[in-house]
Design an enzyme around this catalytic site. Sequence first.
Site, PDB file in Angstrom:
ATOM      1  N   GLY A 260       0.812  -1.199   0.000  1.00 22.77           N
ATOM      2  CA  GLY A 260       0.000   0.000   0.000  1.00 22.77           C
ATOM      3  C   GLY A 260       0.850   1.254   0.000  1.00 22.77           C
ATOM      4  O   GLY A 260       2.080   1.203  -0.094  1.00 22.77           O
ATOM      5  N   ASP A 261       0.191   2.389   0.135  1.00 21.28           N
ATOM      6  CA  ASP A 261       0.816   3.707   0.072  1.00 21.28           C
ATOM      7  C   ASP A 261       0.627   4.390   1.419  1.00 21.28           C
ATOM      8  O   ASP A 261      -0.492   4.718   1.813  1.00 21.28           O
ATOM      9  CB  ASP A 261       0.143   4.518  -1.047  1.00 21.28           C
TER      10      ASP A 261
ATOM     11  N   HIS B 157      13.053  10.861   6.643  1.00 18.84           N
ATOM     12  CA  HIS B 157      14.049  11.774   6.067  1.00 18.84           C
ATOM     13  C   HIS B 157      13.972  11.850   4.540  1.00 18.84           C
ATOM     14  O   HIS B 157      14.570  12.736   3.935  1.00 18.84           O
ATOM     15  CB  HIS B 157      15.463  11.412   6.534  1.00 18.84           C
TER      16      HIS B 157
END
Length: 352
Positions: free
Chosen positions: A232-233, A252
Amino acid sequence: MDTAAAREAMADRGLIVRLAFGSMAAQTLRAAVRLGVFDLVGDGPRPAGEVAAAAGAEHQPMTRLLRALAGLGLMEEHEPDAFSVTPAGALLGSGRPDSLVSFVRMFTDPAIVRAWDGLDDSVRTGGIAFDAVFGTDFFSHLGRHPELSADFNAAMSQASAETAAVLPHAYDFGRFTSVTDVGGGDGSVLAGVLAAHPALTGVLHDTEDGLAQAPRTLDRHGMADRCSLSAGDFFRSVPGGSDLYLIKSVLHDWSDDQAVTILGHCREVLPPGGRVLIVEPVLPEVVGTVGAAHAADDGITYLSDLNMLVNLGGRERTRKDFEEVCHRAGLSVVSVTPLEAAPFYLIETVAR
């Protein structure tokens, strides 16, 4: 100028020369890895002519390459034209579990290096040089180049090996029931945590490309039956159901607003008593005030910060920076602990 002052001036000039030659050292590493010389030299000593023949290269240029590697501390020349690999150079052999071959291949690849030509523009504008050079963002570029994507995933795994060894013993994971590793790639870090805490189950959440090597990694560590994969995202959501969320070397890569989005999705599914753990470098508020345990960084974390600027639009952060993005995401930082795997820290957060 007295003798002491002259020596100091020479040392200052030497520093500038070494820094100016830094890109040449990196490309020397790249050529050596691409030619496979560390594998070809093997246990050594081996004559440069034999190495050249095995690599399909010319004898004299190979000698010059091997001598440059010796000058960099990665080879040793025992007698004229006979070389062996040093312990540091052995990390660039392809057949060992702690190899850094993919790490070197990735961070000396044109996909990383070319955007640095635009560092001055990125400093002036805050823009991402990579996007201007390649016409797309870094991760979309990876998605269009499977071989480069595989190198990237392997490089991240290699870079995480030391952290995977120390993190499981640096925090009381045993008081939780399930941990979701958000953006966890091939699962090297999560596998280490699960191996050290047999009652814990895991969820590995990443894109389909990011998870490509995860089944192999989990099988190798015997963790496939205790860890599920979630493609998934994390800009859209993260899976619920865990009482601990782990985010290593992810924030980061992204701007503050994007980091808040990722952390906010973790906050949305965090149960009462749950924790979100962030594992990343933490910059001191003033350069040079870093603790002794993390003093051997040689400025690498600051170069990483610039790399995030030119290639990704992300940044390395101070404790205050982390506190701010966490607060915006509905989290509070309760502790920041240096790990033995410098320059990483463990940042523990709870719901506000």
